[in-house]
Design an enzyme around this catalytic site. Structure first.
Site, mmCIF file in Angstrom:
data_model
loop_
_atom_site.group_PDB
_atom_site.id
_atom_site.type_symbol
_atom_site.label_atom_id
_atom_site.label_comp_id
_atom_site.label_asym_id
_atom_site.label_seq_id
_atom_site.Cartn_x
_atom_site.Cartn_y
_atom_site.Cartn_z
ATOM 1 N N TYR A 86 5.339 -48.400 16.305
ATOM 2 C CA TYR A 86 4.314 -47.376 16.039
ATOM 3 C C TYR A 86 5.009 -46.037 15.836
ATOM 4 O O TYR A 86 6.080 -45.790 16.404
ATOM 5 C CB TYR A 86 3.339 -47.276 17.213
ATOM 6 C CG TYR A 86 2.474 -48.508 17.381
ATOM 7 C CD1 TYR A 86 1.336 -48.688 16.614
ATOM 8 C CD2 TYR A 86 2.799 -49.492 18.305
ATOM 9 C CE1 TYR A 86 0.529 -49.815 16.762
ATOM 10 C CE2 TYR A 86 2.004 -50.621 18.460
ATOM 11 C CZ TYR A 86 0.875 -50.776 17.690
ATOM 12 O OH TYR A 86 0.079 -51.891 17.832
ATOM 13 N N GLU A 93 2.639 -55.850 14.583
ATOM 14 C CA GLU A 93 1.965 -54.601 14.971
ATOM 15 C C GLU A 93 2.741 -53.459 14.337
ATOM 16 O O GLU A 93 3.921 -53.248 14.653
ATOM 17 C CB GLU A 93 1.926 -54.426 16.493
ATOM 18 C CG GLU A 93 0.969 -55.380 17.175
ATOM 19 C CD GLU A 93 0.740 -55.056 18.654
ATOM 20 O OE1 GLU A 93 0.789 -53.866 19.035
ATOM 21 O OE2 GLU A 93 0.523 -56.009 19.409
ATOM 22 N N ASN A 125 -2.040 -56.626 24.263
ATOM 23 C CA ASN A 125 -1.924 -56.656 25.718
ATOM 24 C C ASN A 125 -3.055 -57.462 26.352
ATOM 25 O O ASN A 125 -2.883 -58.091 27.397
ATOM 26 C CB ASN A 125 -1.934 -55.226 26.274
ATOM 27 C CG ASN A 125 -0.731 -54.420 25.794
ATOM 28 O OD1 ASN A 125 0.269 -54.983 25.354
ATOM 29 N ND2 ASN A 125 -0.829 -53.101 25.865
ATOM 30 N N GLU A 183 -8.219 -56.774 18.304
ATOM 31 C CA GLU A 183 -7.987 -57.014 19.740
ATOM 32 C C GLU A 183 -9.256 -56.676 20.512
ATOM 33 O O GLU A 183 -10.007 -55.771 20.121
ATOM 34 C CB GLU A 183 -6.813 -56.135 20.227
ATOM 35 C CG GLU A 183 -6.551 -56.282 21.730
ATOM 36 C CD GLU A 183 -5.224 -55.673 22.193
ATOM 37 O OE1 GLU A 183 -4.517 -55.066 21.365
ATOM 38 O OE2 GLU A 183 -4.924 -55.817 23.392
ATOM 39 N N GLN A 194 -4.685 -51.338 14.188
ATOM 40 C CA GLN A 194 -5.567 -52.494 14.170
ATOM 41 C C GLN A 194 -6.565 -52.345 13.031
ATOM 42 O O GLN A 194 -6.362 -51.475 12.197
ATOM 43 C CB GLN A 194 -6.251 -52.630 15.517
ATOM 44 C CG GLN A 194 -5.212 -52.827 16.645
ATOM 45 C CD GLN A 194 -5.786 -53.291 17.986
ATOM 46 O OE1 GLN A 194 -6.973 -53.477 18.149
ATOM 47 N NE2 GLN A 194 -4.912 -53.466 18.979
ATOM 48 N N ASN A 208 2.504 -62.039 23.858
ATOM 49 C CA ASN A 208 2.567 -60.691 23.280
ATOM 50 C C ASN A 208 3.469 -59.792 24.101
ATOM 51 O O ASN A 208 3.324 -59.710 25.326
ATOM 52 C CB ASN A 208 1.154 -60.080 23.253
ATOM 53 C CG ASN A 208 1.148 -58.659 22.715
ATOM 54 O OD1 ASN A 208 1.377 -58.435 21.529
ATOM 55 N ND2 ASN A 208 0.898 -57.689 23.592
ATOM 56 N N GLU A 209 4.408 -59.132 23.425
ATOM 57 C CA GLU A 209 5.251 -58.080 24.045
ATOM 58 C C GLU A 209 5.684 -58.443 25.462
ATOM 59 O O GLU A 209 5.492 -57.656 26.398
ATOM 60 C CB GLU A 209 4.520 -56.736 24.028
ATOM 61 C CG GLU A 209 4.263 -56.234 22.631
ATOM 62 C CD GLU A 209 3.745 -54.795 22.563
ATOM 63 O OE1 GLU A 209 3.350 -54.238 23.605
ATOM 64 O OE2 GLU A 209 3.727 -54.243 21.454
HETATM 65 O O1 AHR Z 1 -2.224 -52.150 19.400
HETATM 66 C C1 AHR Z 1 -2.328 -51.578 20.668
HETATM 67 C C2 AHR Z 1 -1.373 -52.204 21.686
HETATM 68 O O2 AHR Z 1 -0.061 -51.879 21.328
HETATM 69 C C3 AHR Z 1 -1.351 -53.710 21.768
HETATM 70 O O3 AHR Z 1 -2.331 -54.204 22.605
HETATM 71 C C4 AHR Z 1 0.002 -53.992 22.328
HETATM 72 O O4 AHR Z 1 0.499 -55.250 21.940
HETATM 73 C C5 AHR Z 1 0.852 -52.828 21.840
HETATM 74 O O5 AHR Z 1 1.585 -52.266 22.866
#
Ligand code: AHR
Length: 506
Positions: A248, A295, A76, A31, A354, A176-177
């Site tokens: 996450y 992700e 994002n 990203e 990432q 995305n999201e």
């Molecule tokens: O990977 C970091 C961020 O986490 C990404 O930009 C977003 O898609 C997620 O919230």
């Protein structure tokens, strides 16, 4: 609470198959965020930079990591991105504010550079389109620029920019999201569902066989999770292939809770499948939509490392989200990868978020060294050695309970079987924070087996982490306890450990 027993048992039978080992499980993510692109993959002033400005040390480590696909350019970031800013003569490209990460992007890297880097890294690019500030037309424009061979305005523009052949990008993320209030242009489920469906239909008019990923909710913790999937898939079911899942895991100081991450991911996958199947059933469709887990990682998001700049500070490539990963974090990452593989029937693609510097297995010093975090090891070893099919295991394991998570198995395991190679591989994590596990594996149905390699990653101090000066003194090493006697393999798995046992099968 500790386990009631310290013994666990697996039975392997090659007749019971979950599905293929998919190379796309081993994807990652680049990203425009912090130092992932600038001073990460791209640093023209670096002594190891190649003629295109890419760091060859990072390219080497990316290949060693065994990455298959790489998602780009966000995240994002993509929801405010104008892809046109990143093509054409570099001196004419505009510098822009990146609102997602409160940074400045000089647009030195764009689609063409990323496609070139992907070719050098030996990875398949997976492109995200902006459905935050932009829409269907801009997505179509990017598709035309990227994939049409020539003879149209945008494909000829790409040619004029130096790429005579189309990039043939097949995987596309539709935004995305989009349910996250932090997302630029975030939408409610029906607004997004309509836009995603329209965009998917139009993109398929250009190329019917694209693999399209619609946004699922941004995490299982969102209030929107579930209902979002229902509404969005009701709009898009017949025109998309995959729905995204993002998750996450953070270590809040309770190691046992942290080590339950794989279990929590498993629950999330099962819930997402249930939401998909609900829509499939209501629609009476025979089509199966699957999951792009695009992700996933450990991200200590509440630590200082993740504080974005504020006010009038709009830096270029700031140090952001540069988490340092412990051995325990690596065990969690290994377990998450085991969990993704174990669900290969429904998880058809995944991206470790990432790749470089930003919550990443590969770190760099600007102008200096590139080095491996602890999390590099389980990913690289799994990617290099999992092949053939994923087997359905019978697992008997003691249960653990931690602060918020109840009754999860102490043993997390998956096995792959490759009849052509004559090899079976068991990947196993002991999730206990303090008790070793005595593992017994019934291997009789594989025939005569020999241990080719047995490796464990653990450490007296589970909080040890690598640095640029020392990324080798704690690393996966041989596990001398692994033995085969007749049809039974035994192994000692230390507390907080990840292991890989490779067997040759006669
Ligand atoms: O990977 C970091 C961020 O986490 C990404 O930009 C977003 O898609 C997620 O919230």
């Amino acid at each position: 609470m500790g386990p009631e027993s310290t013994a666990a048992k697996i039975t392997i039978d090659p007749a019971y198959v979950v599905g293929p080992v998919r190379r796309k499980t081993f994807g990652a993510f680049v990203e425009h965020l912090g130092r992932c692109v600038y001073t990460g993959i791209f640093e023209p002033e670096h002594p190891n930079a190649d003629e295109d400005g890419f760091r060859t040390d990072v390219l080497d480590l990316t290949r060693e990591l065994g990455v298959s696909t790489v998602r780009y350019p966000g995240g994002n970031f993509v929801s405010g991105y104008r892809w046109e800013d990143g093509v054409g003569p570099v001196s004419e490209r505009p510098t822009r504010l990146d609102l997602a990460w409160h940074s400045t992007d000089p647009n030195l890297v764009g689609v063409d550079e990323f496609a070139k880097w992907s070719l050098k890294a030996g990875v398949e690019p997976m492109m995200a389109v902006n459905l935050g500030t932009r829409g269907t037309q801009e997505a179509l424009d990017l598709l035309e620029y990227s994939n049409i061979e020539g003879g149209t305005a945008l494909s000829d523009q790409r040619k004029a920019n130096g790429a005579s052949k189309g990039y043939g990008i097949t995987m596309w993320c539709l935004g995305n999201e989009m349910d996250g209030p932090w997302q630029i242009g975030h939408k409610n489920a029906s607004e997004y569902g309509r836009l995603a469906a329209d965009t998917a239909r139009a993109m398929r008019m250009v190329e019917p066989d694209l693999e399209l990923v619609v946004c699922g909710s941004s995490s299982p913790g969102m209030d929107t999770f579930g209902e979002w999937e229902r509404v969005v898939l009701t709009e898009t079911y017949e025109v998309v292939d995959l729905i995204s899942a993002h998750q996450y895991f953070e270590d809040h100081g309770d190691l046992q809770e942290h080590l339950s991450a794989g279990h929590r991911m498993e629950v999330f996958i099962k819930d997402t499948v249930a939401h998909i199947e609900h829509v499939r059933s209501v629609k009476k469709s025979t089509k199966q939509v699957n999951i792009s887990f695009d992700e996933w990682n450990v991200w200590h998001a509440s630590r200082d490392e993740s504080k974005v700049p504020t006010g009038s500070d709009w830096p270029v490539a700031p140090v952001l989200l540069e988490d340092k990963y412990s051995v325990a974090d690596a065990v969690v990452v290994g377990d998450l990868l085991i969990t993704l593989l174990r669900n290969t029937d429904r998880v058809h693609s995944a991206s470790l978020a990432q790749l470089v510097n930003v919550i990443a297995p590969i770190m760099t010093e600007p102008g200096g060294r590139a080095w491996k975090q602890t999390t590099f090891h389980p990913f690289a070893l799994t990617s290099a050695n999992a092949s053939g099919t994923v087997l359905q295991l019978a697992v008997e394991s003691p249960l653990l309970t931690s602060a918020k998570t109840v009754d999860f198995a102490a043993l997390s395991a998956v096995a792959t079987f490759d009849s052509e190679k004559g090899e079976a591989v068991v990947f196993a994590v002991n999730r206990s924070s303090d008790q070793p596990l005595a593992l017994e594996v019934a291997v009789g149905s594989l025939g005569a087996v020999k241990v080719v390699d047995a490796i464990t990653f653990s450490n007296k101090d589970p909080y040890w982490h690598a640095t640029a000066d020392d990324d080798t003194s704690v690393a996966p090493s041989g596990n001398g306890s692994v033995k085969v006697d007749g049809g039974t393999l035994t192994a000692d798995l230390p507390a907080v450990s990840w292991s890989m046992i490779r067997l040759s099968v006669a």
